[in-house]
Write a protein that holds these residues in place. Structure first.
Motif, short mmCIF file in Angstrom:
data_model
loop_
_atom_site.label_atom_id
_atom_site.label_comp_id
_atom_site.label_asym_id
_atom_site.label_seq_id
_atom_site.Cartn_x
_atom_site.Cartn_y
_atom_site.Cartn_z
N MET A 1 0.84 -1.20 0.00
CA MET A 1 0.00 0.00 0.00
C MET A 1 0.87 1.25 0.00
O MET A 1 1.88 1.31 0.71
CB MET A 1 -0.90 0.00 1.24
N ILE A 2 0.47 2.22 -0.82
CA ILE A 2 1.22 3.48 -0.87
C ILE A 2 1.09 4.20 0.47
O ILE A 2 0.02 4.30 1.04
CB ILE A 2 0.70 4.37 -2.00
N GLU A 3 2.20 4.71 0.97
CA GLU A 3 2.19 5.43 2.23
C GLU A 3 1.30 6.67 2.13
O GLU A 3 1.26 7.36 1.12
CB GLU A 3 3.62 5.84 2.59
N LYS A 4 0.53 6.91 3.19
CA LYS A 4 -0.35 8.08 3.28
C LYS A 4 -1.47 8.06 2.25
O LYS A 4 -1.86 9.09 1.72
CB LYS A 4 0.46 9.37 3.16
N LYS A 5 -1.99 6.89 2.00
CA LYS A 5 -3.15 6.78 1.10
C LYS A 5 -4.43 7.09 1.87
O LYS A 5 -4.58 6.71 3.03
CB LYS A 5 -3.21 5.37 0.51
N LYS A 6 -5.38 7.76 1.21
CA LYS A 6 -6.64 8.11 1.83
C LYS A 6 -7.69 7.05 1.52
O LYS A 6 -7.59 6.31 0.54
CB LYS A 6 -7.11 9.47 1.34
N LEU A 7 -8.72 6.98 2.37
CA LEU A 7 -9.84 6.07 2.17
C LEU A 7 -11.10 6.91 1.99
O LEU A 7 -11.55 7.59 2.91
CB LEU A 7 -10.00 5.12 3.36
N LEU A 8 -11.67 6.87 0.78
CA LEU A 8 -12.87 7.65 0.47
C LEU A 8 -14.10 6.76 0.55
O LEU A 8 -14.18 5.75 -0.14
CB LEU A 8 -12.76 8.25 -0.93
N VAL A 9 -15.04 7.13 1.40
CA VAL A 9 -16.33 6.44 1.45
C VAL A 9 -17.13 6.93 0.25
O VAL A 9 -17.52 8.08 0.17
CB VAL A 9 -17.06 6.72 2.77
N TRP A 10 -17.36 6.01 -0.70
CA TRP A 10 -17.85 6.40 -2.04
C TRP A 10 -19.07 5.60 -2.44
O TRP A 10 -19.01 4.39 -2.60
CB TRP A 10 -16.72 6.17 -3.05
N SER A 11 -20.20 6.30 -2.60
CA SER A 11 -21.43 5.65 -3.00
C SER A 11 -21.58 5.61 -4.52
O SER A 11 -22.36 4.82 -5.05
CB SER A 11 -22.63 6.38 -2.40
N GLY A 12 -20.84 6.49 -5.22
CA GLY A 12 -21.05 6.66 -6.65
C GLY A 12 -21.95 7.83 -6.95
O GLY A 12 -22.28 8.10 -8.11
N GLY A 13 -22.37 8.55 -5.90
CA GLY A 13 -23.22 9.73 -6.06
C GLY A 13 -22.41 10.96 -6.44
O GLY A 13 -21.17 10.91 -6.54
N MET A 14 -23.10 12.08 -6.64
CA MET A 14 -22.46 13.27 -7.16
C MET A 14 -21.36 13.83 -6.25
O MET A 14 -20.29 14.20 -6.72
CB MET A 14 -23.51 14.38 -7.40
#
Length: 231
Positions: A1-14
């Motif tokens: 895993m790339i260091e300092k990667k973010k985790l986006l909670v993503w529904s697919g909405g706008m």
């Protein structure tokens, strides 16, 4: 895993998709996480899955990113009455925190915007979330939580993100928002459908204005609106 990667909670909405596009534009490493709630309309979940697949495909084919977007999913059982209105961010925050605690990301990112139900109670949610996370993890640390669009309206997101280039315009046409789809189509009556309507109208008008300006100047129009949900 790339260091300092973010985790986006993503529904697919706008809104969450706008965050993802901004991360791609800035070459900010990010993975995505979908919260699959079995008590939510099955048609809605199916359409969201299709939307996310098309959007990710468009991103991967267009941007030559130095990192891979890993798209994960967390399934939550049937919790009657949960996952809608103000209960949704609580459920999403704790589900993502469990995933975050296992995989050690730099931060958890949400696409909530100004005017959402959650927006008015953000600080209370965060305080409860931080304390509960410390109890759950057994560590005296809390996740860094980001809301990059918290001061933006949906109309501002359209103006600042989705009309910028052909990629984001194409992606805009694949976004799904309906909570109560009817035979695979948006109902046009639920709160998300009604809330995104002005943004879609602004999007279409902005593109139309650009086409007219290009035509007047003798240029070949380079912008168009196509594939909007319901077309």
């Amino acid at each position: 895993m790339i260091e300092k990667k973010k985790l986006l909670v993503w529904s697919g909405g706008m809104d969450s998709t706008a965050v993802l596009l901004n991360f791609c534009h800035s070459n900010t490493p990010v993975d995505t996480l979908y919260i699959n709630q079995s008590n939510v309309d099955e048609g809605k979940r199916e359409q969201e899955k299709k939307s996310r697949e098309v959007i990710l495909k468009a991103i991967r084919e267009t941007w030559k990113l130095e990192w891979k977007i890993n798209d994960y999913e967390v399934c939550i059982g049937d919790i009657s009455g949960m996952g809608v209105g103000l209960s949704q961010p609580a459920l999403w925050m704790f589900a993502s925190a469990i995933f975050f605690n296992i995989h050690k990301y730099e931060s958890i990112v949400f696409g909530y915007v100004r005017g959402d139900d959650f927006w008015h109670r953000k600080h209370e949610f965060l305080n409860a979330f931080n304390y509960t996370f410390m109890l759950y993890s057994g560590r005296n640390v809390i996740p860094h939580v980001e809301f990059p669009l918290e001061w933006d309206t949906k109309e501002e997101i359209v103006s600042n993100v989705y009309v910028n280039n052909s990629v984001t315009r194409e992606v805009f046409g694949k976004i799904w928002t309906c909570e109560e789809p009817e035979e695979g189509k948006e109902c046009g009556k639920c709160k998300p459908c009604l809330s995104i309507k002005p943004a879609r109208e602004l999007f279409a008008q902005t593109i139309e204005d650009r086409i007219q300006d290009q035509t007047k100047e003798g240029q070949q129009p380079t912008t168009e609106v196509r594939g909007l949900p319901g077309d």
